[in-house]
Design a protein around this motif. Structure first.
Motif, PDB file in Angstrom:
ATOM      1  N   PHE A 146      18.042  41.367  63.923  1.00 15.44           N
ATOM      2  CA  PHE A 146      18.491  42.712  64.149  1.00 15.44           C
ATOM      3  C   PHE A 146      18.268  43.720  62.797  1.00 15.44           C
ATOM      4  CE2 PHE A 146      21.345  39.475  66.126  1.00 15.44           C
ATOM      5  CZ  PHE A 146      21.759  40.383  67.292  1.00 15.44           C
ATOM      6  N   GLU A 147      17.756  44.878  63.355  1.00 16.69           N
ATOM      7  CA  GLU A 147      17.457  45.709  62.390  1.00 16.69           C
ATOM      8  C   GLU A 147      18.421  47.066  62.237  1.00 16.69           C
ATOM      9  OE1 GLU A 147      14.092  48.643  62.787  1.00 16.69           O
ATOM     10  OE2 GLU A 147      13.084  46.935  61.822  1.00 16.69           O
ATOM     11  N   CYS A 148      18.807  47.191  60.845  1.00 20.59           N
ATOM     12  CA  CYS A 148      19.909  48.161  60.722  1.00 20.59           C
ATOM     13  C   CYS A 148      19.167  49.525  60.187  1.00 20.59           C
ATOM     14  CB  CYS A 148      20.811  47.766  59.857  1.00 20.59           C
ATOM     15  SG  CYS A 148      21.654  46.144  60.365  1.00 20.59           S
ATOM     16  N   SER A 149      20.012  50.560  60.318  1.00 24.06           N
ATOM     17  CA  SER A 149      19.350  51.764  59.738  1.00 24.06           C
ATOM     18  C   SER A 149      19.723  52.030  58.441  1.00 24.06           C
ATOM     19  CB  SER A 149      20.260  53.109  60.500  1.00 24.06           C
ATOM     20  OG  SER A 149      21.387  52.969  60.154  1.00 24.06           O
ATOM     21  N   SER A 150      20.338  51.152  57.887  1.00 23.56           N
ATOM     22  CA  SER A 150      20.138  51.290  56.351  1.00 23.56           C
ATOM     23  C   SER A 150      20.752  49.927  55.883  1.00 23.56           C
ATOM     24  CB  SER A 150      21.491  52.049  55.736  1.00 23.56           C
ATOM     25  OG  SER A 150      22.768  51.811  56.253  1.00 23.56           O
ATOM     26  N   GLU A 151      20.565  49.603  54.495  1.00 18.17           N
ATOM     27  CA  GLU A 151      20.840  48.388  53.843  1.00 18.17           C
ATOM     28  C   GLU A 151      22.473  48.358  53.856  1.00 18.17           C
ATOM     29  OE1 GLU A 151      20.375  44.783  52.139  1.00 18.17           O
ATOM     30  OE2 GLU A 151      18.806  46.237  52.828  1.00 18.17           O
ATOM     31  N   GLU A 152      23.284  49.350  53.681  1.00 23.05           N
ATOM     32  CA  GLU A 152      24.596  49.481  53.395  1.00 23.05           C
ATOM     33  C   GLU A 152      25.213  48.947  55.022  1.00 23.05           C
ATOM     34  OE1 GLU A 152      28.325  52.253  53.334  1.00 23.05           O
ATOM     35  OE2 GLU A 152      26.595  53.002  52.564  1.00 23.05           O
ATOM     36  N   GLN A 153      24.710  49.375  56.065  1.00 22.16           N
ATOM     37  CA  GLN A 153      24.961  48.913  57.480  1.00 22.16           C
ATOM     38  C   GLN A 153      24.760  47.421  57.832  1.00 22.16           C
ATOM     39  OE1 GLN A 153      22.689  50.233  60.912  1.00 22.16           O
ATOM     40  NE2 GLN A 153      24.388  50.615  62.095  1.00 22.16           N
ATOM     41  N   CYS A 154      23.623  46.994  57.151  1.00 23.71           N
ATOM     42  CA  CYS A 154      23.108  45.511  57.233  1.00 23.71           C
ATOM     43  C   CYS A 154      24.332  44.565  56.654  1.00 23.71           C
ATOM     44  CB  CYS A 154      21.631  45.295  56.866  1.00 23.71           C
ATOM     45  SG  CYS A 154      21.045  43.983  56.878  1.00 23.71           S
ATOM     46  N   GLN A 155      24.591  45.110  55.344  1.00 21.21           N
ATOM     47  CA  GLN A 155      25.635  44.398  54.713  1.00 21.21           C
ATOM     48  C   GLN A 155      27.076  44.263  55.539  1.00 21.21           C
ATOM     49  OE1 GLN A 155      24.083  42.439  52.174  1.00 21.21           O
ATOM     50  NE2 GLN A 155      26.043  42.664  51.287  1.00 21.21           N
ATOM     51  N   GLU A 156      27.494  45.460  56.133  1.00 19.48           N
ATOM     52  CA  GLU A 156      28.700  45.495  56.866  1.00 19.48           C
ATOM     53  C   GLU A 156      28.643  44.511  57.945  1.00 19.48           C
ATOM     54  OE1 GLU A 156      28.950  49.599  57.850  1.00 19.48           O
ATOM     55  OE2 GLU A 156      29.508  50.046  55.584  1.00 19.48           O
ATOM     56  N   TRP A 157      27.441  44.312  58.615  1.00 15.96           N
ATOM     57  CA  TRP A 157      27.404  43.653  59.704  1.00 15.96           C
ATOM     58  C   TRP A 157      27.248  42.275  59.453  1.00 15.96           C
ATOM     59  CZ3 TRP A 157      27.925  44.086  64.804  1.00 15.96           C
ATOM     60  CH2 TRP A 157      27.881  45.345  65.503  1.00 15.96           C
ATOM     61  N   MET A 158      26.652  41.869  58.352  1.00 19.89           N
ATOM     62  CA  MET A 158      26.718  40.509  58.069  1.00 19.89           C
ATOM     63  C   MET A 158      27.922  39.836  57.596  1.00 19.89           C
ATOM     64  SD  MET A 158      22.903  40.254  55.951  1.00 19.89           S
ATOM     65  CE  MET A 158      23.243  38.697  55.412  1.00 19.89           C
ATOM     66  N   GLU A 159      28.908  40.857  56.809  1.00 22.26           N
ATOM     67  CA  GLU A 159      30.023  40.647  56.683  1.00 22.26           C
ATOM     68  C   GLU A 159      30.989  40.220  57.814  1.00 22.26           C
ATOM     69  OE1 GLU A 159      33.122  42.731  53.985  1.00 22.26           O
ATOM     70  OE2 GLU A 159      31.725  42.188  52.735  1.00 22.26           O
ATOM     71  N   ALA A 160      30.977  41.124  58.557  1.00 22.85           N
ATOM     72  CA  ALA A 160      31.639  41.071  59.876  1.00 22.85           C
ATOM     73  C   ALA A 160      31.438  39.986  60.724  1.00 22.85           C
ATOM     74  CB  ALA A 160      31.800  42.523  60.495  1.00 22.85           C
ATOM     75  N   LEU A 161      30.333  39.768  60.782  1.00 21.94           N
ATOM     76  CA  LEU A 161      29.766  38.487  61.593  1.00 21.94           C
ATOM     77  C   LEU A 161      30.266  37.180  61.110  1.00 21.94           C
ATOM     78  CD1 LEU A 161      26.126  39.647  62.713  1.00 21.94           C
ATOM     79  CD2 LEU A 161      28.263  39.506  64.234  1.00 21.94           C
ATOM     80  N   ARG A 162      30.206  37.157  59.742  1.00 20.39           N
ATOM     81  CA  ARG A 162      30.436  35.688  59.172  1.00 20.39           C
ATOM     82  C   ARG A 162      32.072  35.692  59.330  1.00 20.39           C
ATOM     83  NH1 ARG A 162      26.525  37.110  54.376  1.00 20.39           N
ATOM     84  NH2 ARG A 162      24.738  35.964  55.075  1.00 20.39           N
ATOM     85  N   TRP A 163      32.991  36.582  59.190  1.00 22.60           N
ATOM     86  CA  TRP A 163      34.403  36.634  59.439  1.00 22.60           C
ATOM     87  C   TRP A 163      34.993  36.390  60.773  1.00 22.60           C
ATOM     88  CZ3 TRP A 163      35.978  41.236  55.866  1.00 22.60           C
ATOM     89  CH2 TRP A 163      35.933  40.996  54.477  1.00 22.60           C
ATOM     90  N   ALA A 164      33.894  36.701  61.877  1.00 17.52           N
ATOM     91  CA  ALA A 164      34.150  36.519  63.109  1.00 17.52           C
ATOM     92  C   ALA A 164      34.255  35.228  63.654  1.00 17.52           C
ATOM     93  CB  ALA A 164      33.247  37.354  64.023  1.00 17.52           C
ATOM     94  N   SER A 165      34.068  34.195  63.167  1.00 18.74           N
ATOM     95  CA  SER A 165      34.167  32.938  63.913  1.00 18.74           C
ATOM     96  C   SER A 165      35.566  32.329  63.612  1.00 18.74           C
ATOM     97  CB  SER A 165      33.211  31.827  63.410  1.00 18.74           C
ATOM     98  OG  SER A 165      33.882  31.414  62.024  1.00 18.74           O
ATOM     99  N   TYR A 166      35.928  31.629  64.879  1.00 19.50           N
ATOM    100  CA  TYR A 166      37.444  30.989  64.918  1.00 19.50           C
ATOM    101  C   TYR A 166      37.560  30.048  63.673  1.00 19.50           C
ATOM    102  CZ  TYR A 166      41.093  27.717  66.323  1.00 19.50           C
ATOM    103  OH  TYR A 166      42.104  27.066  66.456  1.00 19.50           O
ATOM    104  N   VAL A 206      33.251  41.823  69.403  1.00 21.15           N
ATOM    105  CA  VAL A 206      34.551  41.683  69.915  1.00 21.15           C
ATOM    106  C   VAL A 206      35.133  40.378  69.672  1.00 21.15           C
ATOM    107  CG1 VAL A 206      35.820  41.992  71.764  1.00 21.15           C
ATOM    108  CG2 VAL A 206      34.001  43.349  71.789  1.00 21.15           C
ATOM    109  N   VAL A 207      36.190  40.264  68.790  1.00 21.13           N
ATOM    110  CA  VAL A 207      36.739  38.741  68.401  1.00 21.13           C
ATOM    111  C   VAL A 207      35.532  38.126  67.884  1.00 21.13           C
ATOM    112  CG1 VAL A 207      38.149  36.978  68.997  1.00 21.13           C
ATOM    113  CG2 VAL A 207      38.555  39.163  70.200  1.00 21.13           C
ATOM    114  N   ASN A 208      35.398  36.963  68.517  1.00 20.04           N
ATOM    115  CA  ASN A 208      34.203  36.128  68.137  1.00 20.04           C
ATOM    116  C   ASN A 208      32.901  36.017  69.014  1.00 20.04           C
ATOM    117  OD1 ASN A 208      35.390  34.656  70.090  1.00 20.04           O
ATOM    118  ND2 ASN A 208      35.212  32.600  69.012  1.00 20.04           N
ATOM    119  N   PHE A 209      32.702  37.093  69.781  1.00 19.83           N
ATOM    120  CA  PHE A 209      31.605  37.514  70.765  1.00 19.83           C
ATOM    121  C   PHE A 209      30.590  38.723  70.147  1.00 19.83           C
ATOM    122  CE2 PHE A 209      33.759  34.972  73.722  1.00 19.83           C
ATOM    123  CZ  PHE A 209      32.899  34.115  74.231  1.00 19.83           C
TER     124      PHE A 209
END
Length: 149
Positions: free
Chosen positions: A88-108, A41-44
């Motif tokens: 963090f352990e994801c269910s797939s490599e694709e899910q892992c990529q999506e999370w990593m990208e979203a987390l990198r974009w989340a910072s203020y 949620v936003v940057n948390f």
């Protein structure tokens, strides 16, 4: 940094940019992988026990590094203490990529740099400052001089 617990709980109930059940292991020695509902949620990054509505904890995604570990896993560490990692352990490599990208974009800071970049690009094309209409074009937080390399 200090936070008001009630405000954080209210923020954790807001619509998430991403949410999923992931395996999560904390930074303490001997910590074991546990299933957690993880919600951005936003940057948390909030994490919950899978059967509870209140978060167990939250990570403020500022001055952090998101790193690929093994296939399907990533970690988050912070500049102040790079050895202290949340895994963090994801269910797939694709899910892992999506999370990593979203987390990198989340910072203020990422959002601020993006705003300054696009502000300058729009100004080059139109000759006008797009922030001027909002009365915020002179604020220090929107100036290139405030950027650190």
């Amino acid at each position: 940094m200090r936070y008001n617990e009630k405000e954080l709980q209210a923020l954790s109930r807001q619509p998430a940019e991403m949410a999923a059940e992931l395996g999560m292991r904390g930074p303490k020695k001997g910590s074991v992988l546990k299933r957690r509902l993880v919600k951005l949620v936003v940057n948390f990054l909030f994490y919950f026990r899978t059967d509870e509505a209140e978060p167990v904890g939250a990570l403020l995604l500022e001055r952090c590094r998101v790193t690929r570990e093994e296939p399907g896993t990533f970690s988050i560490s912070f500049v102040e203490d790079p050895e202290r990692k949340y895994h963090f352990e994801c269910s797939s490599e694709e899910q892992c990529q999506e999370w990593m990208e979203a987390l990198r974009w989340a910072s203020y800071e990422f959002m601020r740099r993006s705003l300054i970049f696009y502000r300058n690009e729009i100004q080059k094309v139109t000759g006008k400052d797009p922030l001027e209409q909002f009365g915020i074009s002179e604020e220090a937080r929107f100036q290139l001089s405030g950027l650190q390399a």
